[in-house]
Design an enzyme around this catalytic site. Structure first.
Site, PDB file in Angstrom:
ATOM      1  N   ASP A  35      -8.835  -3.789  -5.679  1.00 16.20           N
ATOM      2  CA  ASP A  35      -7.398  -3.836  -4.609  1.00 16.20           C
ATOM      3  C   ASP A  35      -6.255  -4.482  -5.639  1.00 16.20           C
ATOM      4  O   ASP A  35      -6.001  -5.012  -5.735  1.00 16.20           O
ATOM      5  CB  ASP A  35      -7.043  -3.780  -3.540  1.00 16.20           C
ATOM      6  CG  ASP A  35      -7.156  -2.110  -2.297  1.00 16.20           C
ATOM      7  OD1 ASP A  35      -6.242  -1.865  -3.328  1.00 16.20           O
ATOM      8  OD2 ASP A  35      -8.133  -2.437  -2.089  1.00 16.20           O
ATOM      9  N   SER A  88      -4.157 -12.180 -16.910  1.00 16.62           N
ATOM     10  CA  SER A  88      -3.023 -12.143 -16.728  1.00 16.62           C
ATOM     11  C   SER A  88      -1.534 -11.368 -17.651  1.00 16.62           C
ATOM     12  O   SER A  88      -2.506 -11.550 -18.924  1.00 16.62           O
ATOM     13  CB  SER A  88      -2.247 -13.542 -15.758  1.00 16.62           C
ATOM     14  OG  SER A  88      -2.838 -14.559 -17.143  1.00 16.62           O
ATOM     15  N   CYS A 109       0.275  -0.980  -0.091  1.00 14.22           N
ATOM     16  CA  CYS A 109      -0.289  -0.280  -0.383  1.00 14.22           C
ATOM     17  C   CYS A 109       1.113   0.952   0.485  1.00 14.22           C
ATOM     18  O   CYS A 109       0.183   2.698  -0.280  1.00 14.22           O
ATOM     19  CB  CYS A 109      -0.903  -0.191   1.017  1.00 14.22           C
ATOM     20  SG  CYS A 109      -2.654   0.126   0.590  1.00 14.22           S
TER      21      CYS A 109
END
Ligand SMILES: Cc1cc2nc3c(=O)[nH]c(=O)nc-3n(C[C@H](O)[C@H](O)[C@H](O)COP(=O)(O)OP(=O)(O)OC[C@H]3O[C@@H](n4cnc5c(N)ncnc54)[C@H](O)[C@@H]3O)c2cc1C
Length: 736
Positions: A450, A525, A403
């Site tokens: 996220d 991906s 983060c």
């Protein structure tokens, strides 16, 4: 990654013993292009055996005697997996790990040491403290010291079974440490004399030292059986003990024999002089676990140290198709035995000497060895800890992962505000992490996204952390995860490596998703310059008819409960700069691996009024998002739960790269009295997979906190309260 190019091969080092620590350092100094190195070890710290008795005697600290493998790997650009290998399959080139998926290798090296033989004498496993693993020995030794301190004057009997150098050194170290206590120490030796391979003068010096310390040596004393509190000897005697330490001949981990590779009679891997298995060129071994069939030697750290450079050379040579080197271990080696206090004896062939100067000599050799792992080229010396006067300029730092890599709140907020004016119907998000999907007639579905940059090198753990981190947004809404889509970027690599990496990442994520019955339905991906992993997650309310939790809904008088400790931002910033202790990093990773699922359930069942999860914007910004215009809050800085080592790093000025942006929110803070500045800075520390911040009525808050603690959120704490803001009061958060 080593060499900065596409990864093409995996070298896995199993165990962080003496040979591997040295080899790893050497390989890192000259990286091999396309090679990825992984070290697998059950703990971040590995002991240096030469200084172990000095640790017990109290001459050295834990840190002086242990190599911090997490820090070494971080410096070397080597992946560090905190795990224990339980099996080796040379056919599939696969290593099984306890409690997690197996990993594959192209080349493997084993340096896992040995343990005392625990199965030949019945009762040893149940009643004795083996001197290895050292971590367990250290724990038991500290507990014993604690007991003796608590019950001053208590008579205590310590028994040591052994007779080799390790056991006599440990017995004397213990004797030295407990000299002022009412403790008797007995050394039980099955042989006619101690230190059988040493010369007579060295043996006499050691016997005299044992005698001086009042340690009773029993020779020709074979232990037949061990019972609770007593040894049963071959001659029928039953001497009693209060604590029993076991330091007999070395034994090998059973999975070495189970691999099918040839071993010596004792189960140690049989290797050629190149340190390669007799049966498989791609399996190397060094240290105690290996027996050089052409030159068998006793199990001692000096041999493991000497093998380190040869191992590094031969691993490199095999990978680069160059000639390998043969290793010939020395016939006679210098053995320095510490005699408890700061005295030692030296033994080499017919030479022997004893005294204080020998201890100083040994001390210098040992410290020089350890300094190779403390003073890593290009790193800041550990000694500089604690001396940085103020917060360092985070701008100069490499951007943090996790983060710490977030776009800051102000930037995000202004872009979204602009776009929502432009597209009022289709851009409704206001920066919230999770939101209900616009109604389609079906029951409420909450969706969130996220993504994290790599912050831990272990892909399985990274997968688990990224999954938990994404799911936290749902938990903060009081929602139950239903499905997830993955967004993965893998560093450029050959197809076999890509497959290994993706498998580990997704297996980690699925470990977490499966635990909460969330289905990974698909994803996307791609390859890129660096790893990132994220998830779109969908959820529904935890219970039918339950309203979702929201950031808003606090009432004046509510208390604020934080479920997990703060500090991941500063700790990982320190780790990147080689300034963190590996044990603190392991504890921070454990905290990030802890799901917020149970905390969310408890928040809902205890009637929380509002909830959010603490992520990259830091606690203060998340709290501000919760406060209505007529609210303010008071935080008790002393109550903030913190990760071990985090405050120390902040005090030293180590911050994550997004700390400064988060700290801009600090203008709303209002100090009440003298405040601890470093604790206040913790409010700006970005968290990855952080805890929930829950607002709840004052009478229910202690009940919720206790329930959280009972359900494994050991550091859950009430950290503040919500206040009514009277007209005219400045908006803000009071800290004290
Ligand atoms: C009290 C004491 C004092 C000693 N003093 C000396 C001395 O002064 N000089 C000397 O030469 N020798 C000494 N020895 C012997 C010495 O400890 C060993 O010979 C030496 O540690 C062997 O080194 P190594 O590299 O083989 O492995 P170790 O140093 O034992 O390291 C093995 C590492 O592998 C890890 N590991 C174990 N199993 C696994 C697994 N399954 N998966 C992953 N990792 C694993 C361990 O956690 C450890 O970090 C002493 C021994 C004792 C008990």
């Amino acid at each position: 990654m080593q060499g900065g190019a596409e990864i093409r091969q995996d070298l896995v080092l199993v165990g962080g013993g003496h040979s591997h620590a040295l080899a790893l350092r050497m390989l890192a100094m000259k990286p091999i292009e396309g090679l990825r190195i992984t070290l697998v070890s059950p703990a971040s710290h590995t002991p240096y055996s030469g200084m172990l008795p000095g640790l017990v005697a109290g001459h050295y600290s834990f840190e002086q005697v242990h190599i911090d493998l997490a820090r070494l790997c971080q410096w070397a650009g080597v992946r560090f997996l905190v795990a224990e290998v339980t099996a080796l399959d040379p056919m599939t080139r696969q290593l099984s790990l306890a409690g997690r998926p197996p990993i594959n290798y192209d080349l493997v090296s084993i340096d896992i040491g040995s343990q005392p033989e625990l199965d030949t004498v019945p009762g040893v496993r149940a009643h004795a403290v083996p001197v290895k693993p050292v971590a367990d020995l250290w724990q038991r030794w500290q507990a014993l010291q604690g007991r003796l301190l608590a019950q001053a004057g208590m008579d205590y009997r310590v028994a040591m079974v052994g007779g080799g150098a390790g056991s006599v050194e440990l017995a004397m170290a213990m004797g030295n440490r407990l000299a002022d206590k009412s403790v008797s120490i007995d050394l039980w030796c099955g042989a006619p004399e101690i230190l059988q391979n040493y010369n007579a003068r060295a043996r006499r010096a050691v016997m005299a030292a044992l005698q001086r310390q009042g340690i009773v040596v029993h020779l020709n004393a074979r232990v037949e059986r061990v019972e609770q509190g007593c040894l049963v000897m071959a001659d029928g005697a039953r001497p009693v003990y209060d604590e029993l330490f076991w330091c007999t001949g070395a034994a090998a981990a059973p999975w070495i024999t189970a691999s099918g590779l040839r071993t010596d009679g004792g189960g140690f891997l049989a290797v050629r002089d190149t340190l390669q298995s007799l049966d498989d060129d791609r399996v190397f071994a060094a240290g105690d676990i290996a027996t050089q069939v052409n030159h068998p030697r006793p199990k001692a750290g000096v041999f493991a140290v000497r093998q380190g450079p040869v191992l590094a050379h031969n691993l490199r040579a095999l990978l680069l198709d160059k000639p390998l080197r043969n290793h010939r271990p020395q016939q006679r080696f210098l053995s320095l035995i510490s005699l408890g206090g700061k005295q030692a004896t030296a033994d080499k062939g017919p030479f022997s000497a004893a005294g204080r100067w020998v201890w100083r000599w040994k001390d210098r050799i040992d410290r020089e060895f350890m300094s190779r792992f403390e003073e890593l080229p290009g790193s800041m010396p550990m000694a500089s800890w604690g001396c940085l006067p103020e917060l360092a300029g985070a701008e100069r730092q490499q951007p943090c992962g996790g983060c710490g890599a977030k776009v800051d709140a102000d930037t995000l907020g202004s872009v979204l505000a602009q776009l929502s004016r432009q597209y009022p119907e289709h851009c409704r998000g206001n920066g919230d992490d999770a939101a209900a999907i616009p109604s389609t007639g079906a029951s409420t579905v909450v969706q969130s996204l996220d993504v994290l940059r790599e912050m831990v090198a272990d892909p399985w753990q990274m997968g688990r952390i990224a999954a938990n981190h994404a799911l936290s947004d749902l938990y903060a809404c009081g929602a139950r995860p239903v499905s997830a889509l993955a967004a993965v970027t893998l560093p450029f690599a050959g197809s076999a490596i890509l497959q290994r990496e993706l498998r580990q990442l997704l297996a980690g994520a699925l470990h977490e998703f499966a635990a909460v019955d969330c289905c990974l339905t698909g994803g996307h991906s791609m390859q890129g310059p660096e790893l990132s992993l994220g998830f779109v997650v969908n959820g529904t309310p935890l219970a039918q008819d339950q309203r979702l939790l929201s950031k808003r809904g606090l009432a004046p008088g509510d208390l604020l409960v934080l479920t997990k400790p703060l500090g991941t931002g500063t700790l990982f910033a320190a780790h990147m700069q080689l300034l963190a202790d590996g044990r603190d990093i392991s504890a921070a990773v454990e905290s990030m691996l802890q799901s917020n699922a149970v905390a969310a359930e408890l928040a809902v069942t205890h009637g929380a009024s509002a909830c959010t999860d603490i992520t990259g914007f830091g606690l203060l910004r998340h709290l501000l998002e919760m406060l209505d215009a007529d609210h303010c809050a008071r935080l008790q800085l002393a109550q903030l739960p913190l990760l071990s080592g985090a405050l120390q790093q902040l005090r030293c000025g180590i911050v994550s790269t997004t700390h400064a942006a988060n700290a801009r929110a600090g203008k709303v803070l209002c100090r009440e009295g003298q405040v601890d500045e470093a604790r206040m800075q913790m409010l700006f520390d970005p968290q990855t997979s952080g805890g929930l911040l829950i607002g709840i009525a004052a009478d229910r808050a202690p009940v919720l906190r206790d329930a959280l603690r009972q359900r494994a959120y050991a550091q859950a704490e009430i950290i503040g309260e919500v206040l009514l803001r009277e007209p005219g009061d400045a908006p803000g958060v009071v800290v004290r």
